[in-house]
Design a protein around this motif. Sequence first.
Motif, PDB file in Angstrom:
ATOM      1  N   ALA A  12      -0.788   0.208  -7.300  1.00 58.94           N
ATOM      2  CA  ALA A  12       0.613   0.616  -7.194  1.00 58.94           C
ATOM      3  C   ALA A  12       1.215   0.805  -8.582  1.00 58.94           C
ATOM      4  N   LEU A  13       1.839   1.942  -8.810  1.00 61.10           N
ATOM      5  CA  LEU A  13       2.526   2.223 -10.059  1.00 61.10           C
ATOM      6  C   LEU A  13       4.028   2.132  -9.809  1.00 61.10           C
ATOM      7  N   LEU A  92      -4.685   6.637  -6.990  1.00 60.27           N
ATOM      8  CA  LEU A  92      -3.483   5.810  -6.954  1.00 60.27           C
ATOM      9  C   LEU A  92      -3.060   5.712  -5.500  1.00 60.27           C
ATOM     10  N   ASP A  93      -2.758   4.501  -5.031  1.00 56.68           N
ATOM     11  CA  ASP A  93      -2.366   4.320  -3.632  1.00 56.68           C
ATOM     12  C   ASP A  93      -0.861   4.371  -3.427  1.00 56.68           C
ATOM     13  N   ILE A  94      -0.102   3.907  -4.424  1.00 56.59           N
ATOM     14  CA  ILE A  94       1.347   3.764  -4.252  1.00 56.59           C
ATOM     15  C   ILE A  94       2.055   4.175  -5.537  1.00 56.59           C
ATOM     16  N   LEU A  95       3.069   5.017  -5.393  1.00 61.88           N
ATOM     17  CA  LEU A  95       3.978   5.336  -6.494  1.00 61.88           C
ATOM     18  C   LEU A  95       5.378   4.896  -6.102  1.00 61.88           C
ATOM     19  N   GLY A 144      -2.016   7.396   0.663  1.00 62.78           N
ATOM     20  CA  GLY A 144      -1.100   7.439  -0.466  1.00 62.78           C
ATOM     21  C   GLY A 144       0.343   7.312  -0.003  1.00 62.78           C
ATOM     22  N   ARG A 145       1.130   6.566  -0.747  1.00 63.98           N
ATOM     23  CA  ARG A 145       2.532   6.361  -0.405  1.00 63.98           C
ATOM     24  C   ARG A 145       3.378   6.551  -1.666  1.00 63.98           C
ATOM     25  N   ALA A 146       4.331   7.480  -1.600  1.00 61.13           N
ATOM     26  CA  ALA A 146       5.248   7.725  -2.709  1.00 61.13           C
ATOM     27  C   ALA A 146       6.653   7.352  -2.268  1.00 61.13           C
ATOM     28  N   LEU A 227       7.397   0.159   2.985  1.00 54.29           N
ATOM     29  CA  LEU A 227       7.187   1.610   3.012  1.00 54.29           C
ATOM     30  C   LEU A 227       5.834   1.983   2.415  1.00 54.29           C
ATOM     31  N   ALA A 228       5.243   1.070   1.643  1.00 56.50           N
ATOM     32  CA  ALA A 228       3.932   1.311   1.035  1.00 56.50           C
ATOM     33  C   ALA A 228       2.781   0.933   1.949  1.00 56.50           C
ATOM     34  N   ASP A 229       3.082   0.356   3.096  1.00 58.97           N
ATOM     35  CA  ASP A 229       2.049  -0.067   4.040  1.00 58.97           C
ATOM     36  C   ASP A 229       1.279   1.157   4.548  1.00 58.97           C
ATOM     37  N   PRO A 230      -0.050   1.109   4.530  1.00 57.53           N
ATOM     38  CA  PRO A 230      -0.822   2.237   5.063  1.00 57.53           C
ATOM     39  C   PRO A 230      -0.500   2.575   6.517  1.00 57.53           C
ATOM     40  N   THR A 231       0.054   1.626   7.265  1.00 60.35           N
ATOM     41  CA  THR A 231       0.388   1.894   8.666  1.00 60.35           C
ATOM     42  C   THR A 231       1.745   2.578   8.832  1.00 60.35           C
ATOM     43  N   GLU A 232       2.538   2.669   7.748  1.00 61.00           N
ATOM     44  CA  GLU A 232       3.838   3.341   7.811  1.00 61.00           C
ATOM     45  C   GLU A 232       3.632   4.832   7.533  1.00 61.00           C
TER      46      GLU A 232
END
Length: 253
Positions: A12-13, A92-95, A144-146, A227-232
């Motif tokens: 996560a960045l 990157l998984d999360i921004l 990926g979650r931004a 909001l960064a959860d892969p299930t969201e």
Amino acid sequence: MTALPDLTGRIALVTGASRGIGYFIARHMAAAGAHVIAVARTTGGLEELDDQIKAEKDRTGKGEATLVPLDLTDMDGIDRLGGAVNERWGKLDILVANAGLLGVIAPIGHVEAKTFEKVMTVNVTSTWRLIRSVDPLLRQSDAGRAILLSSGAAHSARAFWAPYAASKAAVEAMARSWADETRNMALCVNSVDPGATRTAMRAQAMPGEDPETLPHPGDIAARIVPLADPTETRTGQIYQARHDRWVSYRMPE
């Protein structure tokens, strides 16, 4: 506090991670198991964050941080950041694009050009540059979650708030376009309106306000982290964190 999702092993960045909402988002994400790339201008604030994350890891075994002192007006530095993330992790998984600047509260005709330009540079141009730098890396993630921090000012457009309001409206527009570009991918892009929160920026904007009447930034951050959860899988929307409410926009046909 809102229950945190399981972010074990995710990268996560977080920008603006040395204080306020960004600081607590970084702490909560690390506590949820993420490796946090913490970006901010203030080295001391980043070191304090790192100390907290290490202390939490000693208790729970979860969370790590990589500290990146970086002024987001350094566009070449933002480009290098994406390259460094790619070289080390390949994805990157999360921004969380949290860093922002208020500027001044003043009549629009009284705002100095250099002030307006700095607000746009920090809030809009650097966010676009960051998106451009990490978009390929987010697409390499399985989920990926931004998360782009906005403000109710983007919609209320209150008197004397023109530079900040315009900058956050631009950020929301970029987020919605990016979400539409990626809506058939594993990448989800959403904006967040945190609402009035007990931060230094809020105190600057509302100097006569009693901060004790406002939510603590740690509580607001805890509502944003899921909001960064892969299930969201919602995308292209605004999450109003203080009210725990989603606002949907109609995507183009």
